[in-house]
Design a protein around this motif. Sequence first.
Motif, PDB file in Angstrom:
ATOM      1  N   PHE A  50       0.888  -1.138  -0.040  1.00 47.47           N
ATOM      2  CA  PHE A  50      -0.190   0.109  -0.063  1.00 47.47           C
ATOM      3  C   PHE A  50       1.030   1.245   0.062  1.00 47.47           C
ATOM      4  N   VAL A  51       0.404   2.194  -0.665  1.00 46.58           N
ATOM      5  CA  VAL A  51       1.022   3.598  -0.553  1.00 46.58           C
ATOM      6  C   VAL A  51       0.333   4.853  -0.561  1.00 46.58           C
ATOM      7  N   ALA A  52       0.349   5.408   0.574  1.00 48.93           N
ATOM      8  CA  ALA A  52      -0.542   6.470   0.780  1.00 48.93           C
ATOM      9  C   ALA A  52      -0.396   7.676  -0.092  1.00 48.93           C
ATOM     10  N   SER A  53      -1.513   8.426  -0.112  1.00 48.62           N
ATOM     11  CA  SER A  53      -1.292   9.763  -1.235  1.00 48.62           C
ATOM     12  C   SER A  53      -0.099  10.600  -0.873  1.00 48.62           C
ATOM     13  N   GLY A  54       0.281  10.435   0.447  1.00 44.89           N
ATOM     14  CA  GLY A  54       1.682  11.132   0.667  1.00 44.89           C
ATOM     15  C   GLY A  54       2.809  10.519   0.499  1.00 44.89           C
ATOM     16  N   GLY A  55       2.693   9.250   0.068  1.00 40.41           N
ATOM     17  CA  GLY A  55       4.042   8.508   0.027  1.00 40.41           C
ATOM     18  C   GLY A  55       4.552   7.288   0.755  1.00 40.41           C
ATOM     19  N   THR A  56       3.585   7.214   1.891  1.00 40.84           N
ATOM     20  CA  THR A  56       3.944   6.350   3.082  1.00 40.84           C
ATOM     21  C   THR A  56       3.661   4.594   2.596  1.00 40.84           C
ATOM     22  N   THR A  57       4.422   3.980   2.729  1.00 39.44           N
ATOM     23  CA  THR A  57       4.300   2.649   1.946  1.00 39.44           C
ATOM     24  C   THR A  57       4.214   1.497   3.256  1.00 39.44           C
ATOM     25  N   ASN A  58       3.529   0.469   2.729  1.00 39.30           N
ATOM     26  CA  ASN A  58       3.234  -0.536   3.835  1.00 39.30           C
ATOM     27  C   ASN A  58       3.234  -1.749   3.006  1.00 39.30           C
ATOM     28  N   TYR A  59       4.189  -2.915   3.526  1.00 34.85           N
ATOM     29  CA  TYR A  59       4.051  -4.286   2.950  1.00 34.85           C
ATOM     30  C   TYR A  59       3.704  -5.246   3.784  1.00 34.85           C
ATOM     31  N   ALA A  60       3.213  -6.373   3.139  1.00 35.57           N
ATOM     32  CA  ALA A  60       2.744  -7.669   3.799  1.00 35.57           C
ATOM     33  C   ALA A  60       4.089  -8.089   4.140  1.00 35.57           C
TER      34      ALA A  60
END
Length: 119
Positions: A50-60
């Motif tokens: 996932f990448v937020a509109s501000g650019g922060t990412t998250n991964y399984a």
Amino acid sequence: QVQLVESGGGLVQPGGSLKLSCATSRSIFSIYGMGWYRQAPGRQRELVAFVASGGTTNYADSVKGRFTISRDNAKNTVYLQMNSLKPEDTAVYYCNAGLVTSTARINYWGQGTQVTVSS
């Protein structure tokens, strides 16, 4: 009507790479978080990245260090670069645009693209 147009799936050997793309409208892309989910046969749909509109990412955890999500604001497109693919990565991959407000949770989905990792 919101459209998420996916491309890039296919058949690849273990250890190989694929890059998925998902394009949408500027009005969606500019404020929604963008993500990739996958669903294998007999399993629930799960978040991949996932990448937020501000650019922060998250991964399984299962894809950390192998997959990279990125967004191109000029093209209103989100990408998922998948390296070192494993057979267990085989699934239908869905693009998602998500927005959480104080009163609602809004989700839009792409049509899905098949990724098969097999020798």
